[in-house]
Design a protein around this motif. Structure first.
Motif, PDB file in Angstrom:
ATOM      1  N   ARG A 205       3.008  11.263  -8.830  1.00 10.80           N
ATOM      2  CA  ARG A 205       2.011  11.695 -10.556  1.00 10.80           C
ATOM      3  C   ARG A 205       1.555  13.575 -10.010  1.00 10.80           C
ATOM      4  O   ARG A 205       0.845  13.758 -10.104  1.00 10.80           O
ATOM      5  N   ARG A 206       0.926  13.473  -8.032  1.00  9.59           N
ATOM      6  CA  ARG A 206       0.496  14.518  -7.697  1.00  9.59           C
ATOM      7  C   ARG A 206       1.341  15.454  -6.826  1.00  9.59           C
ATOM      8  O   ARG A 206       0.688  16.474  -6.075  1.00  9.59           O
ATOM      9  N   MET A 207       2.755  15.280  -7.429  1.00 11.71           N
ATOM     10  CA  MET A 207       3.555  16.153  -6.814  1.00 11.71           C
ATOM     11  C   MET A 207       3.355  18.098  -7.006  1.00 11.71           C
ATOM     12  O   MET A 207       3.687  18.694  -5.799  1.00 11.71           O
ATOM     13  N   HIS A 208       2.707  17.848  -8.186  1.00 15.19           N
ATOM     14  CA  HIS A 208       2.595  19.710  -8.042  1.00 15.19           C
ATOM     15  C   HIS A 208       1.251  20.605  -8.169  1.00 15.19           C
ATOM     16  O   HIS A 208       0.930  21.046  -8.345  1.00 15.19           O
ATOM     17  N   GLU A 209      -0.238  19.690  -7.396  1.00 13.77           N
ATOM     18  CA  GLU A 209      -1.222  19.589  -7.202  1.00 13.77           C
ATOM     19  C   GLU A 209      -0.482  19.941  -5.571  1.00 13.77           C
ATOM     20  O   GLU A 209      -0.176  20.118  -5.114  1.00 13.77           O
ATOM     21  N   PRO A 210      -1.698  21.157  -5.507  1.00 12.89           N
ATOM     22  CA  PRO A 210      -1.804  22.163  -4.172  1.00 12.89           C
ATOM     23  C   PRO A 210      -1.836  21.071  -3.116  1.00 12.89           C
ATOM     24  O   PRO A 210      -2.380  20.277  -2.773  1.00 12.89           O
ATOM     25  N   ILE A 211      -1.426  22.501  -1.943  1.00 14.45           N
ATOM     26  CA  ILE A 211      -0.781  20.649  -1.018  1.00 14.45           C
ATOM     27  C   ILE A 211      -2.015  20.432   0.107  1.00 14.45           C
ATOM     28  O   ILE A 211      -2.622  19.870   0.737  1.00 14.45           O
ATOM     29  N   ASP A 212      -3.043  21.463  -0.322  1.00  7.97           N
ATOM     30  CA  ASP A 212      -4.374  21.127   0.521  1.00  7.97           C
ATOM     31  C   ASP A 212      -5.163  20.105   0.127  1.00  7.97           C
ATOM     32  O   ASP A 212      -5.500  19.104   0.606  1.00  7.97           O
ATOM     33  N   GLU A 213      -4.611  19.847  -1.666  1.00  6.65           N
ATOM     34  CA  GLU A 213      -5.448  19.066  -1.989  1.00  6.65           C
ATOM     35  C   GLU A 213      -4.944  17.128  -1.341  1.00  6.65           C
ATOM     36  O   GLU A 213      -5.562  16.169  -1.705  1.00  6.65           O
ATOM     37  N   GLN A 214      -3.132  17.819  -1.786  1.00  7.94           N
ATOM     38  CA  GLN A 214      -3.072  16.156  -1.278  1.00  7.94           C
ATOM     39  C   GLN A 214      -3.741  15.390   0.047  1.00  7.94           C
ATOM     40  O   GLN A 214      -3.111  14.489   0.238  1.00  7.94           O
ATOM     41  N   GLY A 215      -2.984  16.751   0.597  1.00  7.34           N
ATOM     42  CA  GLY A 215      -3.610  16.256   2.335  1.00  7.34           C
ATOM     43  C   GLY A 215      -4.897  15.859   2.446  1.00  7.34           C
ATOM     44  O   GLY A 215      -5.199  14.976   3.315  1.00  7.34           O
ATOM     45  N   ARG A 216      -6.236  16.625   1.467  1.00  7.34           N
ATOM     46  CA  ARG A 216      -7.365  16.157   1.706  1.00  7.34           C
ATOM     47  C   ARG A 216      -7.187  14.722   1.070  1.00  7.34           C
ATOM     48  O   ARG A 216      -7.360  13.183   1.741  1.00  7.34           O
ATOM     49  N   TRP A 217      -6.198  14.088  -0.063  1.00  6.70           N
ATOM     50  CA  TRP A 217      -6.579  12.821  -0.510  1.00  6.70           C
ATOM     51  C   TRP A 217      -5.554  11.306   0.467  1.00  6.70           C
ATOM     52  O   TRP A 217      -6.428  10.615   0.515  1.00  6.70           O
ATOM     53  N   LEU A 218      -4.591  12.164   0.922  1.00  7.38           N
ATOM     54  CA  LEU A 218      -3.945  11.512   2.242  1.00  7.38           C
ATOM     55  C   LEU A 218      -4.725  11.183   3.002  1.00  7.38           C
ATOM     56  O   LEU A 218      -4.549   9.595   4.318  1.00  7.38           O
TER      57      LEU A 218
ATOM     58  N   PHE B 158       2.415   3.133  10.109  1.00 10.09           N
ATOM     59  CA  PHE B 158       2.026   3.490   8.901  1.00 10.09           C
ATOM     60  C   PHE B 158       1.065   5.008   8.652  1.00 10.09           C
ATOM     61  O   PHE B 158       2.138   5.206   7.395  1.00 10.09           O
ATOM     62  N   ARG B 159       0.941   6.039   9.248  1.00  3.90           N
ATOM     63  CA  ARG B 159       1.327   7.114   9.221  1.00  3.90           C
ATOM     64  C   ARG B 159       1.787   7.578   9.180  1.00  3.90           C
ATOM     65  O   ARG B 159       2.372   8.793   8.962  1.00  3.90           O
ATOM     66  N   ASP B 160       2.950   7.484  10.010  1.00  7.07           N
ATOM     67  CA  ASP B 160       4.066   8.076  10.040  1.00  7.07           C
ATOM     68  C   ASP B 160       4.925   7.506   8.894  1.00  7.07           C
ATOM     69  O   ASP B 160       5.478   9.062   8.344  1.00  7.07           O
ATOM     70  N   HIS B 161       5.075   6.950   7.970  1.00  8.17           N
ATOM     71  CA  HIS B 161       5.109   6.074   6.996  1.00  8.17           C
ATOM     72  C   HIS B 161       4.840   7.290   5.964  1.00  8.17           C
ATOM     73  O   HIS B 161       5.281   7.584   4.630  1.00  8.17           O
ATOM     74  N   ILE B 162       3.412   7.263   6.253  1.00  8.86           N
ATOM     75  CA  ILE B 162       2.209   8.429   5.142  1.00  8.86           C
ATOM     76  C   ILE B 162       3.482   9.498   4.732  1.00  8.86           C
ATOM     77  O   ILE B 162       3.627  10.220   4.245  1.00  8.86           O
ATOM     78  N   THR B 163       3.527   9.798   6.169  1.00  6.47           N
ATOM     79  CA  THR B 163       3.834  11.706   6.598  1.00  6.47           C
ATOM     80  C   THR B 163       5.206  11.447   5.670  1.00  6.47           C
ATOM     81  O   THR B 163       5.736  12.786   5.240  1.00  6.47           O
ATOM     82  N   ASP B 164       6.557  10.660   6.042  1.00  8.41           N
ATOM     83  CA  ASP B 164       7.408  10.875   6.044  1.00  8.41           C
ATOM     84  C   ASP B 164       7.235  10.890   3.902  1.00  8.41           C
ATOM     85  O   ASP B 164       8.088  11.544   3.333  1.00  8.41           O
ATOM     86  N   LEU B 165       7.019  10.238   3.741  1.00  6.79           N
ATOM     87  CA  LEU B 165       5.939   9.802   1.769  1.00  6.79           C
ATOM     88  C   LEU B 165       5.988  11.834   1.274  1.00  6.79           C
ATOM     89  O   LEU B 165       6.605  11.887   0.827  1.00  6.79           O
ATOM     90  N   TRP B 166       5.054  11.778   2.354  1.00  8.62           N
ATOM     91  CA  TRP B 166       4.332  13.604   1.613  1.00  8.62           C
ATOM     92  C   TRP B 166       5.794  14.526   1.589  1.00  8.62           C
ATOM     93  O   TRP B 166       6.313  15.829   1.331  1.00  8.62           O
ATOM     94  N   ARG B 167       6.357  14.952   2.874  1.00 13.03           N
ATOM     95  CA  ARG B 167       7.242  15.651   3.242  1.00 13.03           C
ATOM     96  C   ARG B 167       8.680  15.051   2.419  1.00 13.03           C
ATOM     97  O   ARG B 167       9.569  15.948   1.523  1.00 13.03           O
ATOM     98  N   ARG B 168       8.627  13.804   1.551  1.00 11.10           N
ATOM     99  CA  ARG B 168       9.783  14.034   0.676  1.00 11.10           C
ATOM    100  C   ARG B 168       8.825  14.427  -0.508  1.00 11.10           C
ATOM    101  O   ARG B 168      10.422  14.601  -1.808  1.00 11.10           O
TER     102      ARG B 168
ATOM    103  N   LYS C 248       0.742  -1.101   0.161  1.00 10.88           N
ATOM    104  CA  LYS C 248       0.609  -0.026  -0.174  1.00 10.88           C
ATOM    105  C   LYS C 248       0.938   1.188   0.173  1.00 10.88           C
ATOM    106  O   LYS C 248       0.569   2.330  -0.294  1.00 10.88           O
ATOM    107  N   LEU C 249       1.563   1.048   0.524  1.00 11.91           N
ATOM    108  CA  LEU C 249       2.780   2.569   1.080  1.00 11.91           C
ATOM    109  C   LEU C 249       3.411   2.570  -0.647  1.00 11.91           C
ATOM    110  O   LEU C 249       3.675   4.149  -0.544  1.00 11.91           O
ATOM    111  N   ARG C 250       3.917   1.720  -1.383  1.00  7.82           N
ATOM    112  CA  ARG C 250       5.029   1.606  -2.661  1.00  7.82           C
ATOM    113  C   ARG C 250       3.478   2.778  -3.140  1.00  7.82           C
ATOM    114  O   ARG C 250       3.824   3.180  -4.530  1.00  7.82           O
ATOM    115  N   ALA C 251       2.167   1.914  -3.186  1.00 10.71           N
ATOM    116  CA  ALA C 251       1.297   2.635  -3.952  1.00 10.71           C
ATOM    117  C   ALA C 251       0.931   3.519  -3.780  1.00 10.71           C
ATOM    118  O   ALA C 251       0.964   4.604  -5.261  1.00 10.71           O
ATOM    119  N   VAL C 252       1.323   4.404  -2.785  1.00  6.23           N
ATOM    120  CA  VAL C 252       1.090   5.976  -2.395  1.00  6.23           C
ATOM    121  C   VAL C 252       2.144   6.458  -2.844  1.00  6.23           C
ATOM    122  O   VAL C 252       2.054   7.481  -3.607  1.00  6.23           O
TER     123      VAL C 252
END
Length: 510
Positions: free
Chosen positions: A402-415, A438-448, A392-396
Motif C-alpha cells: 500500500r505504501r509502494m509509491h511513497e517516497p523512499i525516505d518515508e518508507q524507511g522511516r516507517w520500517l 527479522f531485519r534481513d527479511h524486512i530488508t528483502d521485503l523492502w527491496r522487492r 508480523k512479516l506478512r503484515a509488513v
C-alpha cells in the motif's frame, strides 16, 4: 453519624478474613507488589489536572493492606471529575471509536461540561453502558480474535473504576500474577520464569492454556469474587452493566450472558480478580499442602506456567487443576496444555533414558529451549516465536504494497519504527539470530517492493544495504540477562527473609 473511617473517605464493614490475615509468601518468580516505597509510589500517576491521584485512594490502599478481610462499602465518591479527567487523559488518543462514534479528540473539545455531566449521571444511577462494537483481528494461526471496542464514555468510567479497584486488589494479588498490573510488565514475568528455572530445582514444566477464557468467564462467579472486597452496591452495579451491555455486530446487539469483552478497559482487572480466586489462591495453598518438592508459578493474565521438581507433583497438580477450573466454568485447552520435561537436568536425564532433546514451550512471544552455554552449563535460550514473527512479516508485506509509491525516505522511516519496536521487546540475550533474521527479511521485503514500482527499477543488493543501514537499526541485545535484572530489581532477598515483595520461598524451600 459518620465514624472516623467514613470521614477519611471510605467506610469499612468487617468481614471474615480470606485465608490468613497476611499475604502468602512470595518466591523468586513472584516479587510481590505493594512493598514499602515502591508500589504506592508507582501506582500514583500524574494526571491532566493535578500532581497525583487523590490521597483518598492512598488511604484506601493502606486500609486494604492492613485489613485483608474487610469489605469497602463506600467507593463511588472517589469517581469524581478529577479522576474522570485523569482517566480520559490515560486513554489512547488514536483508539477506534465505539458504537457512539465519538473519538478522543471530539470528546475533548467540550471536556469539562461533558465530564461534569458524566459524573452526575454516575452518581445518580442514570449512567447507562452501551454495547461494545465487535471487530476481529487476525491471529498467528489464521483464526480471528474477537475484540469489543467500548464507547468512549464507557472507557473513561471503566478506567476510573479500575484505578479505584486497583488500590484494593493490588494489596491482595499474589506475587506470581504479572498480567496488566501497575509496575509490572511482560519482561518481569519472563525474568521471573527464567530465574525460577535456572535457580530452582525445576525438572518439569506445565504450560497451561485456558480455552477461551475471556469468553467463558461466569458472571455470577465474577460478581461473587468482586464482592469479597467490595460492598458498595453502586460499584458492583456498574460492573454488572458493563458485563451485560453485550456487543453490537452488523447492527444487531447480542446481550452479554457470559464472558468479558476482550478489549474493554476493565476486562484485564476483572480477569485478574477471577483467576486470583479461581486459581492463584488455590495454587499457592496446593503448593504449601501437597507439594513434595520445588514448585514455581508464573501467570500473565490467562497464560499460566508452572515448574515442578517431581513428575508426581506435576501430574497431580494438572489433574486437580482441571477439576478446579471446571468448578468455575473454565476448561484447559486439550491441545495447548502440555506437561513436558524441562530444566537444568532435563537433557541429561532424557539422554540417560535414550530419549531425544527436551521439548520446548512458548510463553509471552518467546520459545523457551534447554540449551548449553559456551562453558557447557545450562542455558535457558529464548528465541522469538517463529509463527509470531512470520505473521508480523506478512503484515509488513501487505502494508508495504500500500505504501509502494511513497517516497523512499518515508518508507524507511516507517520500517525503522517497526524494526525498533520489534527489537524493544525481542532483543533479549540468546535471541540475536532471530533479530538479525527479522531485519534481513524486512530488508528483502523492502527491496522487492522497490523493484515492483517500475520495470526499469534497478534496486541492487548494494543499494538496499545502504538504505537499510541508513534507516533500519542493526540488531543488538537491549535487555540484560534475566537473572541479573531480577537481582537488581530485588537485591535484598534471602531464602527466608521477610522482606516485602522479594521474599524467596519456592516450593520445597520452607
Amino acid at each position: 453519624m459518620m465514624n472516623g473511617e467514613e470521614k477519611s473517605g471510605f467506610a469499612i464493614v468487617a468481614g471474615k478474613p480470606a485465608n490468613k490475615d497476611g499475604r502468602p509468601s512470595a518466591e523468586p518468580v513472584e516479587p510481590r507488589a505493594g512493598a514499602k516505597g515502591s508500589m504506592v509510589e508507582r501506582g500514583t500517576r500524574r494526571t491532566l489536572g493535578r500532581a497525583s491521584v487523590s490521597p483518598g485512594l492512598d488511604r484506601v490502599r493502606q486500609r486494604a493492606k492492613q485489613k485483608k478481610g474487610e469489605r469497602f462499602t463506600a467507593l463511588l465518591h472517589h469517581v469524581d471529575v478529577e479522576l474522570l479527567r485523569a482517566a480520559y487523559g490515560w486513554l489512547k488518543k488514536d483508539a477506534a471509536a465505539g458504537v457512539d462514534g465519538v473519538t478522543w479528540q471530539e470528546y475533548g473539545e467540550d471536556l469539562e461540561p461533558r465530564l461534569a455531566a458524566l459524573k452526575d449521571r454516575i452518581h445518580r444511577g442514570a449512567y447507562r453502558a452501551l454495547p461494545s462494537r465487535r471487530v476481529y483481528i487476525p491471529k498467528p494461526d489464521g483464526r480471528q480474535r474477537p475484540l469489543g471496542i467500548a464507547a468512549l464514555e464507557d472507557k473513561i468510567v471503566q478506567r476510573a473504576v479500575v484505578e479505584v479497584l486497583n488500590a484494593i486488589w493490588e494489596e491482595d494479588f499474589l506475587g506470581f500474577s504479572y498480567g496488566f498490573r501497575p509496575g509490572r510488565s511482560q519482561h518481569d514475568a519472563l525474568d521471573a520464569l527464567a530465574a525460577g528455572i535456572a535457580g530452582r530445582r525445576v525438572n518439569f514444566i506445565l504450560d497451561a492454556d485456558i480455552a477461551g477464557f475471556f469468553d467463558t468467564v461466569s458472571h455470577d462467579w465474577l460478581i461473587r469474587f468482586v464482592e469479597h472486597r467490595i460492598a458498595d452496591r453502586r460499584i458492583v452495579r456498574l460492573i454488572r452493566k458493563w458485563l451485560k451491555a453485550g456487543v453490537m455486530e452488523e447492527g444487531a446487539v447480542q446481550p452479554g450472558t457470559v464472558g468479558t469483552p476482550q478489549g474493554a478497559v476493565i476486562s484485564p482487572l476483572l480477569a485478574n480478580i477471577y483467576l486470583h480466586y479461581a486459581y492463584d489462591l488455590w495454587a499457592h495453598q496446593w503448593r504449601q499442602r501437597h507439594a513434595r518438592g520445588t514448585v514455581i508459578f508464573v501467570r500473565y493474565a490467562d497464560d499460566i506456567v508452572a515448574g515442578f521438581e517431581h513428575a508426581a507433583d506435576a501430574e497431580r497438580f494438572l489433574a486437580e487443576m482441571r477439576e478446579r477450573m471446571a468448578a468455575f466454568g473454565l476448561a484447559l485447552h486439550p491441545e495447548k496444555t502440555r506437561l513436558i520435561e524441562f530444566g537444568r537436568f532435563a537433557a541429561a536425564n532424557r539422554r540417560a533414558r535414550g530419549l531425544g532433546k527436551p521439548e520446548t514451550f512458548n510463553f509471552l512471544g518467546f520459545t523457551h529451549i534447554c540449551a548449553r552455554n559456551r562453558r557447557g552449563g545450562f542455558l535457558l535460550k529464548r528465541t522469538s516465536r517463529r509463527d509470531r514473527m512470520n505473521a508480523k512479516l506478512r503484515a509488513v508485506k501487505e502494508a508495504l504494497r500500500r505504501r509502494m509509491h511513497e517516497p523512499i525516505d518515508e518508507q524507511g522511516r516507517w520500517l525503522g519504527q517497526i524494526v525498533r519496536g520489534a527489537f524493544a521487546y525481542h532483543a533479549v540475550p540468546s535471541n540475536y539470530a532471530a533479530l538479525a533474521a527479522f531485519r534481513d527479511h524486512i530488508t528483502d521485503l523492502w527491496r522487492r517492493t522497490l523493484r515492483r514500482r517500475s520495470q526499469k527499477d534497478r534496486t541492487t543488493w548494494t543499494r538496499i544495504a545502504t538504505l537499510a543501514n541508513r534507516w533500519l537499526p542493526k540488531p543488538r541485545i537491549l535487555h540484560p540477562w534475566p537473572e541479573l535484572r531480577f537481582a537488581v530489581r530485588h537485591p535484598r532477598w534471602e531464602p527466608d527473609a521477610r522482606i516485602g515483595h522479594v521474599r524467596f520461598c519456592a516450593g520445597g524451600v520452607r
